[in-house]
Write a protein that holds these residues in place. Structure first.
Motif, PDB file in Angstrom:
ATOM      1  N   LEU A  87      15.034 -18.548   9.790  1.00 56.94           N
ATOM      2  CA  LEU A  87      13.816 -18.150   9.084  1.00 56.94           C
ATOM      3  C   LEU A  87      14.043 -18.177   7.573  1.00 56.94           C
ATOM      4  O   LEU A  87      13.180 -18.632   6.806  1.00 56.94           O
ATOM      5  CB  LEU A  87      13.400 -16.742   9.529  1.00 56.94           C
ATOM      6  CG  LEU A  87      12.132 -16.177   8.886  1.00 56.94           C
ATOM      7  CD1 LEU A  87      10.928 -17.065   9.195  1.00 56.94           C
ATOM      8  CD2 LEU A  87      11.881 -14.742   9.354  1.00 56.94           C
ATOM      9  N   MET A  88      15.200 -17.716   7.142  1.00 58.05           N
ATOM     10  CA  MET A  88      15.538 -17.748   5.718  1.00 58.05           C
ATOM     11  C   MET A  88      15.671 -19.199   5.238  1.00 58.05           C
ATOM     12  O   MET A  88      15.260 -19.531   4.110  1.00 58.05           O
ATOM     13  CB  MET A  88      16.848 -16.987   5.501  1.00 58.05           C
ATOM     14  CG  MET A  88      17.136 -16.614   4.078  1.00 58.05           C
ATOM     15  SD  MET A  88      18.533 -15.474   4.005  1.00 58.05           S
ATOM     16  CE  MET A  88      18.747 -15.344   2.224  1.00 58.05           C
ATOM     17  N   GLU A  89      16.229 -20.052   6.098  1.00 57.86           N
ATOM     18  CA  GLU A  89      16.365 -21.466   5.739  1.00 57.86           C
ATOM     19  C   GLU A  89      14.996 -22.135   5.645  1.00 57.86           C
ATOM     20  O   GLU A  89      14.777 -23.006   4.791  1.00 57.86           O
ATOM     21  CB  GLU A  89      17.235 -22.176   6.775  1.00 57.86           C
ATOM     22  CG  GLU A  89      17.449 -23.659   6.531  1.00 57.86           C
ATOM     23  CD  GLU A  89      18.275 -23.948   5.284  1.00 57.86           C
ATOM     24  OE1 GLU A  89      18.439 -25.140   4.955  1.00 57.86           O
ATOM     25  OE2 GLU A  89      18.759 -22.995   4.616  1.00 57.86           O
ATOM     26  N   PHE A  90      14.068 -21.725   6.513  1.00 56.39           N
ATOM     27  CA  PHE A  90      12.702 -22.233   6.431  1.00 56.39           C
ATOM     28  C   PHE A  90      12.106 -21.933   5.054  1.00 56.39           C
ATOM     29  O   PHE A  90      11.504 -22.803   4.403  1.00 56.39           O
ATOM     30  CB  PHE A  90      11.847 -21.600   7.528  1.00 56.39           C
ATOM     31  CG  PHE A  90      10.374 -21.786   7.341  1.00 56.39           C
ATOM     32  CD1 PHE A  90       9.758 -22.992   7.630  1.00 56.39           C
ATOM     33  CD2 PHE A  90       9.584 -20.738   6.864  1.00 56.39           C
ATOM     34  CE1 PHE A  90       8.382 -23.163   7.446  1.00 56.39           C
ATOM     35  CE2 PHE A  90       8.219 -20.893   6.682  1.00 56.39           C
ATOM     36  CZ  PHE A  90       7.619 -22.110   6.973  1.00 56.39           C
ATOM     37  N   ALA A  91      12.295 -20.692   4.597  1.00 53.90           N
ATOM     38  CA  ALA A  91      11.782 -20.318   3.280  1.00 53.90           C
ATOM     39  C   ALA A  91      12.520 -21.069   2.169  1.00 53.90           C
ATOM     40  O   ALA A  91      11.903 -21.554   1.207  1.00 53.90           O
ATOM     41  CB  ALA A  91      11.908 -18.808   3.082  1.00 53.90           C
ATOM     42  N   SER A 140      11.718 -13.061   6.191  1.00 50.77           N
ATOM     43  CA  SER A 140      10.287 -12.815   6.423  1.00 50.77           C
ATOM     44  C   SER A 140       9.512 -12.811   5.115  1.00 50.77           C
ATOM     45  O   SER A 140       8.424 -13.400   5.028  1.00 50.77           O
ATOM     46  CB  SER A 140      10.103 -11.480   7.148  1.00 50.77           C
ATOM     47  OG  SER A 140      10.717 -11.498   8.416  1.00 50.77           O
ATOM     48  N   VAL A 141      10.066 -12.156   4.096  1.00 49.86           N
ATOM     49  CA  VAL A 141       9.400 -12.150   2.794  1.00 49.86           C
ATOM     50  C   VAL A 141       9.328 -13.571   2.232  1.00 49.86           C
ATOM     51  O   VAL A 141       8.287 -13.996   1.691  1.00 49.86           O
ATOM     52  CB  VAL A 141      10.129 -11.206   1.820  1.00 49.86           C
ATOM     53  CG1 VAL A 141       9.590 -11.367   0.396  1.00 49.86           C
ATOM     54  CG2 VAL A 141       9.990  -9.762   2.274  1.00 49.86           C
ATOM     55  N   GLY A 142      10.424 -14.328   2.365  1.00 47.05           N
ATOM     56  CA  GLY A 142      10.419 -15.714   1.891  1.00 47.05           C
ATOM     57  C   GLY A 142       9.394 -16.556   2.613  1.00 47.05           C
ATOM     58  O   GLY A 142       8.668 -17.350   1.989  1.00 47.05           O
ATOM     59  N   ALA A 143       9.290 -16.390   3.943  1.00 48.54           N
ATOM     60  CA  ALA A 143       8.282 -17.142   4.701  1.00 48.54           C
ATOM     61  C   ALA A 143       6.878 -16.744   4.268  1.00 48.54           C
ATOM     62  O   ALA A 143       5.982 -17.603   4.161  1.00 48.54           O
ATOM     63  CB  ALA A 143       8.467 -16.882   6.196  1.00 48.54           C
ATOM     64  N   PHE A 147       3.787 -19.227   2.731  1.00 51.88           N
ATOM     65  CA  PHE A 147       2.406 -19.318   3.203  1.00 51.88           C
ATOM     66  C   PHE A 147       1.412 -18.912   2.125  1.00 51.88           C
ATOM     67  O   PHE A 147       0.273 -19.381   2.130  1.00 51.88           O
ATOM     68  CB  PHE A 147       2.228 -18.472   4.476  1.00 51.88           C
ATOM     69  CG  PHE A 147       2.672 -19.185   5.717  1.00 51.88           C
ATOM     70  CD1 PHE A 147       1.834 -20.088   6.351  1.00 51.88           C
ATOM     71  CD2 PHE A 147       3.934 -18.984   6.243  1.00 51.88           C
ATOM     72  CE1 PHE A 147       2.239 -20.772   7.486  1.00 51.88           C
ATOM     73  CE2 PHE A 147       4.353 -19.645   7.374  1.00 51.88           C
ATOM     74  CZ  PHE A 147       3.508 -20.549   8.010  1.00 51.88           C
ATOM     75  N   ILE A 148       1.812 -18.039   1.205  1.00 53.03           N
ATOM     76  CA  ILE A 148       0.942 -17.758   0.049  1.00 53.03           C
ATOM     77  C   ILE A 148       0.759 -19.028  -0.781  1.00 53.03           C
ATOM     78  O   ILE A 148      -0.354 -19.380  -1.204  1.00 53.03           O
ATOM     79  CB  ILE A 148       1.534 -16.624  -0.817  1.00 53.03           C
ATOM     80  CG1 ILE A 148       1.347 -15.280  -0.114  1.00 53.03           C
ATOM     81  CG2 ILE A 148       0.872 -16.595  -2.189  1.00 53.03           C
ATOM     82  CD1 ILE A 148       1.917 -14.114  -0.887  1.00 53.03           C
ATOM     83  N   ALA A 149       1.876 -19.733  -1.021  1.00 47.23           N
ATOM     84  CA  ALA A 149       1.801 -20.988  -1.781  1.00 47.23           C
ATOM     85  C   ALA A 149       0.958 -22.019  -1.036  1.00 47.23           C
ATOM     86  O   ALA A 149       0.171 -22.764  -1.649  1.00 47.23           O
ATOM     87  CB  ALA A 149       3.210 -21.518  -2.029  1.00 47.23           C
ATOM     88  N   GLU A 150       1.103 -22.062   0.300  1.00 49.19           N
ATOM     89  CA  GLU A 150       0.306 -22.998   1.097  1.00 49.19           C
ATOM     90  C   GLU A 150      -1.177 -22.643   1.022  1.00 49.19           C
ATOM     91  O   GLU A 150      -2.037 -23.533   0.945  1.00 49.19           O
ATOM     92  CB  GLU A 150       0.787 -22.979   2.540  1.00 49.19           C
ATOM     93  CG  GLU A 150      -0.034 -23.819   3.512  1.00 49.19           C
ATOM     94  CD  GLU A 150       0.070 -25.315   3.257  1.00 49.19           C
ATOM     95  OE1 GLU A 150      -0.731 -26.060   3.854  1.00 49.19           O
ATOM     96  OE2 GLU A 150       0.940 -25.749   2.460  1.00 49.19           O
ATOM     97  N   ALA A 151      -1.487 -21.354   1.024  1.00 46.87           N
ATOM     98  CA  ALA A 151      -2.892 -20.934   0.940  1.00 46.87           C
ATOM     99  C   ALA A 151      -3.505 -21.360  -0.382  1.00 46.87           C
ATOM    100  O   ALA A 151      -4.687 -21.750  -0.439  1.00 46.87           O
ATOM    101  CB  ALA A 151      -2.990 -19.417   1.102  1.00 46.87           C
ATOM    102  N   GLY A 163      -3.255 -17.428   4.464  1.00 52.73           N
ATOM    103  CA  GLY A 163      -3.154 -16.100   3.850  1.00 52.73           C
ATOM    104  C   GLY A 163      -2.860 -15.030   4.874  1.00 52.73           C
ATOM    105  O   GLY A 163      -2.024 -14.130   4.641  1.00 52.73           O
ATOM    106  N   PHE A 164      -3.529 -15.103   6.046  1.00 55.33           N
ATOM    107  CA  PHE A 164      -3.235 -14.144   7.121  1.00 55.33           C
ATOM    108  C   PHE A 164      -1.775 -14.246   7.563  1.00 55.33           C
ATOM    109  O   PHE A 164      -1.095 -13.235   7.797  1.00 55.33           O
ATOM    110  CB  PHE A 164      -4.156 -14.383   8.315  1.00 55.33           C
ATOM    111  CG  PHE A 164      -5.536 -13.825   8.144  1.00 55.33           C
ATOM    112  CD1 PHE A 164      -5.744 -12.634   7.471  1.00 55.33           C
ATOM    113  CD2 PHE A 164      -6.636 -14.498   8.659  1.00 55.33           C
ATOM    114  CE1 PHE A 164      -7.018 -12.117   7.309  1.00 55.33           C
ATOM    115  CE2 PHE A 164      -7.919 -13.996   8.508  1.00 55.33           C
ATOM    116  CZ  PHE A 164      -8.111 -12.797   7.832  1.00 55.33           C
ATOM    117  N   SER A 165      -1.288 -15.489   7.683  1.00 59.08           N
ATOM    118  CA  SER A 165       0.103 -15.693   8.106  1.00 59.08           C
ATOM    119  C   SER A 165       1.066 -15.061   7.117  1.00 59.08           C
ATOM    120  O   SER A 165       2.078 -14.453   7.514  1.00 59.08           O
ATOM    121  CB  SER A 165       0.399 -17.188   8.243  1.00 59.08           C
ATOM    122  OG  SER A 165      -0.423 -17.784   9.227  1.00 59.08           O
ATOM    123  N   ALA A 166       0.767 -15.172   5.825  1.00 61.38           N
ATOM    124  CA  ALA A 166       1.625 -14.548   4.802  1.00 61.38           C
ATOM    125  C   ALA A 166       1.658 -13.032   4.981  1.00 61.38           C
ATOM    126  O   ALA A 166       2.724 -12.405   4.934  1.00 61.38           O
ATOM    127  CB  ALA A 166       1.118 -14.909   3.406  1.00 61.38           C
TER     128      ALA A 166
END
Length: 561
Positions: A87-91, A140-143, A147-151, A163-166
């Motif tokens: 998950l951290m690597e995803f972020a 989790s915070v990084g992910a 998603f905020i950036a994606e929104a 935004g909900f996902s974030a």
């Protein structure tokens, strides 16, 4: 709140199942997006995290149902740590796509080293807590930031669900990365599972499961919106909206019905197990009452013996006269190990054995409460044991009346409980006789003698620790048991029933293995899983069919042009 707390404790198996299922669904959705869309977000890494984390929760379910071992616990902690690293690597990997700062992969080496060091020098619990703090919370915070950036880059429904996902990831970071198992360092010593359960009445695993489910549906919605945009079909977009609502309704219904079925099947066997446990603990209580009733009867007749405190003999004990003879007779009849006749000034008039008369200049400290109770004019009945673990006994005292109706002295008989423990060694189920502090005093589990059953208040624990060096650091139960409950006991899920001894705050407990209940509840869980899988297959198959139909229509329209 207490009723709800114990209800949810009995439902932990289904909660772990739901928790794992939600993450596995999230993983499947992420892989589907990755395969169909690719794009700037590395969906496959998020999907791998979700699948591993979901499998890890089902491994926790397995440990809950059939018991745990150190090797299995280490495997689960390792798997959880790896999943959070992903998950951290995803972020980290997606940060560059959105111009967000991120360290290189070298950061994992010192962080993993901290977790490994904690596992080798403290215990697995400390390692698991640190893994959640470091990788779970930061990942989790990084992910959420991704998603905020994606929104910000998205529009319409995709922006909303991103935004909900974030938000869900931020909340999951708190639920899974801050609230951990209790370990002896801050903040795990304060913000832990038992604290959350006591504060809210629900287990933190249920909150995590609901957040995981919300994440799965939110990202599923993003997937549907992306495909609808790619196809450019209003028909498909309309179907996706309807399918999303129908899927949420269907899966929620299946889970609720499955949970009800699981509870119904478990309740059938629970009643049988509780009835057996009630019979066993009634048998133990009857056996204990038989031991104490004889002592109570004999101390009563001793205290009513005429002339018991008459001045016979010389010296502080006056032990060669009538009082001594009466005491020895009653000690023998009661099967007691010691007895005392004392006057109101705490002088020992008679003691039951020659050794007691020579060695005892004052009443032993463990018998003092019984003397004090009798001096108020009431019977004193209690269990006692010395601070070194010896002298486990039942103590009964009665006031000796004077001619004027006042308390002239006290008769005390004490009977050892060692013989009772020996008789019950072959009792078919684990039993425990505990003092008001939850300390095991008698048991057919000799390895658990003088261990804590439930947590003590800090001041209480410190006081006991000064007297009893064997007091354990970790109790076998998370909370004090009241009545009959299905709890995690000594690392296993069992039915434990408690009953107080008569006229005492001491209590008997008997533990019953819950294999039949576990097996019956497992049937309900399997049925729920099959129903969920069938519903997902239907919705995925239907979506695929509509998509192919739309694509076919588009090709025909292009060919016609």
């Amino acid at each position: 709140m207490r009723t709800w707390r114990f209800f949810f404790q009995a439902q932990l198996d289904f909660i772990f199942f739901f928790y794992g299922l939600a993450f596995i669904l999230l993983g499947a959705v992420c892989f589907a997006i990755s395969k169909a869309q690719g794009g700037r977000i590395k969906w496959s890494i998020l999907g791998t995290f979700a699948l591993l984390h979901g499998i890890g929760e089902w491994l926790d379910l397995t440990a809950l149902m059939i018991g745990d071992t150190p090797m299995f616990a280490a495997l689960r902690v390792g798997g959880m740590t790896i999943s959070f690293i992903l998950l951290m690597e995803f972020a980290r990997m997606n940060a560059g796509q959105f111009d967000l700062p991120a360290p290189g992969r070298w950061i994992y080496l010192p962080l993993v080293g901290i977790v490994v060091y904690a596992a080798s020098t403290v215990n697995l619990g400390a390692a698991a807590a640190l893994a959640r703090y470091i990788f779970g919370f930061l990942g989790s915070v990084g992910a959420g930031m991704i998603f905020i950036a994606e929104a910000r880059r998205s529009t319409g429904g995709a922006r909303t669900f991103a935004g909900f996902s974030a938000i869900y990831f931020f909340l999951y970071g708190i639920a899974a990365g801050i609230i951990v198992r209790e370990v002896p360092f801050w903040p795990a010593s304060v913000l832990h599972y038992a604290w959350f359960m006591a504060s809210t009445g629900i287990p933190i695993q249920l909150v995590r499961a609901l957040l995981a489910c919300a994440l799965a549906f939110s990202i599923w919605a993003i997937w549907g919106i992306l495909i609808a945009r790619e196809l450019g079909s209003e028909r498909y977009a309309s179907y996706i909206r309807k399918q999303f609502i129908a899927a949420i309704g269907a899966i929620t219904t299946i889970l609720l019905v499955g949970w009800t079925l699981t509870e119904f099947l478990g309740e059938i066997y629970r009643r049988n197990v509780e009835q057996t446990a009630r019979g066993d603990i009634d048998l133990l209580a009857s056996r204990l009452a038989g031991e104490t009733a004889i002592v109570d009867g004999m101390v009563l007749t001793l205290a009513r013996t005429p002339g018991l405190l008459s001045p016979v003999g010389d010296g502080p004990h006056q032990g060669d006269g009538y009082g001594q003879g009466a005491l020895d007779l009653h000690v023998k009849a009661a099967g007691a190990t010691s007895g005392y006749i004392m006057d109101a000034s705490k002088n020992i008039i008679a003691a039951s054995t020659e050794n007691a008369r020579v060695m005892t200049e004052a009443l032993p400290k463990r018998l003092q409460p019984s003397f004090d109770a009798a001096m108020t004019g009431k019977p004193g009945r209690d269990f006692a044991f010395d601070s070194d673990g010896s002298g486990r006994s039942y103590v009964s005292s009665m006031p000796i009346p004077s001619d004027k109706g006042t308390v002239a002295g006290v008769a005390i008989l004490s009977k050892s409980l060692d013989g009772l423990e020996d008789d019950l060694t072959r009792f078919g189920r684990p039993y425990f006789f505990v003092n008001p502090d939850g300390l095991v005093v008698l048991s057919n589990r000799r390895d658990l003698l003088f261990k804590q059953l439930w947590p003590l208040a800090d001041g209480q624990k410190n006081e006991l620790a000064l007297q009893r060096r064997w007091l354990g650091d970790r109790p076998m139960m998370a909370t004090e048991l009241i009545g009959s409950e299905w709890i995690t006991f000594d690392g296993r899920r069992e039915i434990v029933r408690r009953r107080f001894a008569e006229n005492s705050q001491w209590s008997l407990l008997v533990a019953m293995p819950a294999e039949t209940i576990v097996a019956s509840r497992l049937i309900g869980i399997i049925v729920t899983l099959l129903g969920t899988v069938m519903a997902l297959i239907y919705f995925i198959g239907r979506e695929h069919s509509i998509r192919e139909s739309v694509q076919t229509e588009s090709r025909r329209a292009l060919e016609a042009d």
